[in-house]
Design an enzyme around this catalytic site. Sequence first.
Site, short mmCIF file in Angstrom:
data_model
loop_
_atom_site.label_atom_id
_atom_site.label_comp_id
_atom_site.label_asym_id
_atom_site.label_seq_id
_atom_site.Cartn_x
_atom_site.Cartn_y
_atom_site.Cartn_z
N SER A 82 64.71 26.61 81.50
CA SER A 82 65.26 27.18 82.73
C SER A 82 66.40 28.15 82.39
O SER A 82 66.23 29.06 81.59
CB SER A 82 65.72 26.03 83.63
OG SER A 82 66.07 26.49 84.90
N ARG A 92 72.51 20.73 96.37
CA ARG A 92 71.69 19.95 95.46
C ARG A 92 70.37 19.53 96.11
O ARG A 92 69.32 19.50 95.47
CB ARG A 92 72.46 18.73 94.98
CG ARG A 92 71.75 17.94 93.90
CD ARG A 92 71.48 18.80 92.69
NE ARG A 92 71.05 17.98 91.56
CZ ARG A 92 70.70 18.48 90.39
NH1 ARG A 92 70.72 19.80 90.19
NH2 ARG A 92 70.32 17.70 89.41
N ASP A 120 55.20 24.75 88.32
CA ASP A 120 56.58 25.22 88.44
C ASP A 120 56.56 26.52 89.25
O ASP A 120 56.12 27.55 88.76
CB ASP A 120 57.15 25.45 87.03
CG ASP A 120 58.61 25.88 87.05
OD1 ASP A 120 59.15 26.16 88.14
OD2 ASP A 120 59.21 25.91 85.97
N HIS A 128 59.21 22.41 88.40
CA HIS A 128 60.19 22.89 87.43
C HIS A 128 60.76 21.75 86.59
O HIS A 128 61.07 21.92 85.42
CB HIS A 128 61.30 23.62 88.18
CG HIS A 128 62.28 24.31 87.27
ND1 HIS A 128 61.89 25.18 86.28
CD2 HIS A 128 63.63 24.26 87.21
CE1 HIS A 128 62.97 25.63 85.65
NE2 HIS A 128 64.02 25.09 86.19
N ASP A 129 60.87 20.57 87.21
CA ASP A 129 61.41 19.40 86.49
C ASP A 129 60.58 19.02 85.28
O ASP A 129 61.05 18.27 84.41
CB ASP A 129 61.45 18.19 87.44
CG ASP A 129 62.77 18.12 88.20
OD1 ASP A 129 63.68 18.88 87.87
OD2 ASP A 129 62.86 17.29 89.12
#
Lengths: 202, 375
Positions: free
Chosen positions: B154, B224, B319, B352-353
């Site tokens: 990232s 968040r 992602d 994305h994680d």
Amino acid sequence: MTNAKITNIRPDFALITNWVPARAKVLDLGCGDGTLLTHLHETLATTGYGIEKDDSNWLAALKNGVDVIQMNLEEGLSGFEDQSFDTVILSQTLQAMHNTESIVQEMLRVGREVIVTFPNFGYWRNRMQITFGTMPVSKSLPYQWYDTPNVHLCTINDFDDFCVQHQIQVMERKVITGGKDVHLLPNLMGNLAMYRLRKHSA
Amino acid sequence: MSESNSVGIVKAQVAHFTQPLTLKSGAVLPQYHLTYETYGELNAAKTNAVLICHALSGNHHVAGRYAADDKYPGWWDNLIGPGKPLDTNKFFVIGLNNLGGCHGSSGPSSVDPLTDKPYSATFPVVTVEDWVESQARLLDYLGIEQLAAVIGGSLGGMQALQWNIAYPERVRHAFVIASAPNLTAQNMAFNEVARQAIITDPEFFNGDYYNHGTVPRRGLRIARMLGHITYLSDDVMGEKFGRKLRHGDVKYSFDVEFEMESYLRYQGDKFAGEFDANTYLRMTRALDYFDPALDYEGDLSKALSRAKAKFVVISFTTDWRFSPARSREIVKALLDNALPVKYAEVTSDHGHDAFLMPDPYYHDIMRAYLEQVKV
């Protein structure tokens, strides 16, 4: 007959080696575990990349030290510049492509020369099986009709016509059966067809 | 889970720098410190160092635990350790907290030695380029001339890329994972909403909340929560939570009704309790500003023309915040420069994680490649 330098390699790979100039920049489409690229690098000091879709093949190619790009050939070669490779190779994958026309055009766009190999559907053993009423199953066409990845099988005559229709110049053609050259009635006697192609100069 | 292949109990260290650092913005940090951790042993020739660059909310605590009863190990512990894909029996691994961070390096919440008060909002806006510059100085400090590898996911991948632009001769291998050559407008838009949530929090006080005894918790929490939505794929959210209700049936209220809400609130609360809002603003800005092609007429290939490293680029199919298409742009620029590159598109549900998950294929790639790296 063969002037390949190494004998313990797939005969078509050995023959491809004869068509690749030393130190050429090579792109191998559907490179599998990278055997051909590794062989070309070792014998001809070539550089270049492989393209491979399958995870386990990709990983095997990485382990063989090949610079391998994971992507689906059906989506074209948009990440590659025009005429950026000396030789682009598609070995025994053409028959499994859906977008056959576009991948051949893409190869000719990216490579100054293109090498295509495919199993000749016109080989007499295939014809025999059809004559006796079944789809051909053989060493070069090892699949049953219901589980085959091959969607665009063709004969040597078909591919010759394809090249004429698409203004593709056949620089060399080789037809082999069991690793031996076939000169007589190639579309009948040849098991594997190999073409060295380039764009017809305008 | 077995701890036999953990780096074990680790301790953070601090490096102080007194040579002023001129930032990309023109601002100057007269002095600063970086908090870092190392795992494994630096070999005599100092050829086995691997730098881990962290992402938005990461830090220097990459692997191991500070105490045996720590609930969680470092954030990339599944990758790093003896016998793990990034094997600390072979490599000397460095993790650091980037400038502007809130975990021990100089940043808005750290004390400015010139005033003995937190830098607060006066801490300058830092960029990926600034980070790489400060990381290079950390390497100097550690006596390391060249990295065996720089690895980042990232925002960390952007730093890995930048290393090859700023210090090509100091990197042998670069891993650019789940990253992009710049952010898309949509991606920057998420950052802007997150920043607005923080900046408009009445407890923010223009970033000077340390001196007001407040914390802009609400803003940070919303920032968040938004982030978490974008790090997951639609599929994995569906799988994890679906439309599951928290209490069996609906209450016709605005309290937590769905499991997904409970998850987002939990993640938001947890983060708001441990992260600094001013750091969050700066990290997202660093993401926004990174665009190495900008100085090269928008041509990423030209930006990377001095790169010398061998590259591994990895993306993950679901992602959507750093999509495979963006990684392929990086690959194309490397191909244009005839640089050695391996590109894998890992099939994963985790959005994305995924780059933090121990997917077998992903980790096999990391392991197989790193085994080949000569030190």
